[in-house]
Design an enzyme around this catalytic site. Structure first.
Site, mmCIF file in Angstrom:
data_model
loop_
_atom_site.group_PDB
_atom_site.id
_atom_site.type_symbol
_atom_site.label_atom_id
_atom_site.label_comp_id
_atom_site.label_asym_id
_atom_site.label_seq_id
_atom_site.Cartn_x
_atom_site.Cartn_y
_atom_site.Cartn_z
ATOM 1 N N CYS A 9 44.513 36.403 30.729
ATOM 2 C CA CYS A 9 44.635 37.190 31.947
ATOM 3 C C CYS A 9 45.729 37.391 32.431
ATOM 4 C CB CYS A 9 44.374 36.411 33.471
ATOM 5 S SG CYS A 9 43.653 37.930 34.399
ATOM 6 N N ASP A 128 37.850 28.365 39.921
ATOM 7 C CA ASP A 128 38.743 28.563 39.263
ATOM 8 C C ASP A 128 39.503 26.579 40.517
ATOM 9 O OD1 ASP A 128 41.936 29.098 39.225
ATOM 10 O OD2 ASP A 128 41.894 31.185 40.041
#
Length: 207
Positions: A9, A128
């Site tokens: 990412c 996360d």
């Protein structure tokens, strides 16, 4: 054991996209959050997505973006999956007509099963670390906060790198892992050697 999928990412450069694809990434993430050092503009993202071959998924990351902002990106950038990291509701995530995943910012007191129930139309749940701001903090979280037997596709993120990804995959057994800062030489600048080593670590953990 099933193969753990890998998303790289926060890519901003053509050479980084090509390196991630070459070394076997399953998905490439592009950040459309203006406050991120990894943010890309619409035309820049369109050029980067055009480099992706078949069967490598293009993912767009958004944080509390207005509907019009997301639609403006989708009109120009052929994203295949949307990733929402803010306070978006299930309806707000689903209104764009694309598959999507929702990020849970994990810390003590977060009930992942309850969080998941609030987003029934998500294709999966990304976990996360809770940091000030949104994402890309390079911080891990206590993986034991993930409940045993969590039934939806789980994407493990937060502070992953070549040094901890083998343990992470073996302990959590996620559907996928998502890495950004852990394969960088600087914010938004990926390191091809780190990408290769990270992906090799995941494959080693898979056995």
């Amino acid at each position: 054991m099933s193969r753990t999928r890998i998303k790289i990412c926060g890519l901003t450069r053509p050479q980084d996209v090509c390196a991630a694809v070459e070394h076997g990434a399953d998905a490439i993430g592009f950040v459309f959050y203006p406050h991120s050092p990894r943010a890309v503009g619409i035309e820049q993202a369109a050029e980067l997505v055009a480099l992706l071959p078949p069967f490598v998924t293009s993912v767009g990351l958004f944080v509390n973006a207005a509907e019009a902002e997301v639609n403006a990106v989708l009109q120009r950038v052929p994203l295949q999956l949307l990733q929402f990291h803010g306070d978006e509701t299930d309806a707000q995530c689903a209104r764009h007509g694309r598959p999507w995943i929702k990020a849970a910012r994990m810390r003590q007191g977060v009930d992942l099963v309850e969080f998941s129930s609030l987003h029934p139309r998500a294709s999966g749940i990304l976990v996360d670390a809770f940091v000030d701001g949104y994402g890309g903090g390079g911080k891990t979280f206590d993986w034991s906060l993930i409940p045993e037997g969590f039934e939806r596709p789980l994407v493990l993120s937060g502070g992953l790198d070549v040094d901890n990804v083998v343990e992470a995959v073996r302990r959590v057994r996620p559907w996928a892992v998502d890495v950004s800062s852990g394969v960088e030489s600087a914010k938004g600048i990926k390191d091809a050697v780190k990408i290769a080593a990270f992906i090799a670590g995941v494959r080693h953990a898979d056995g």
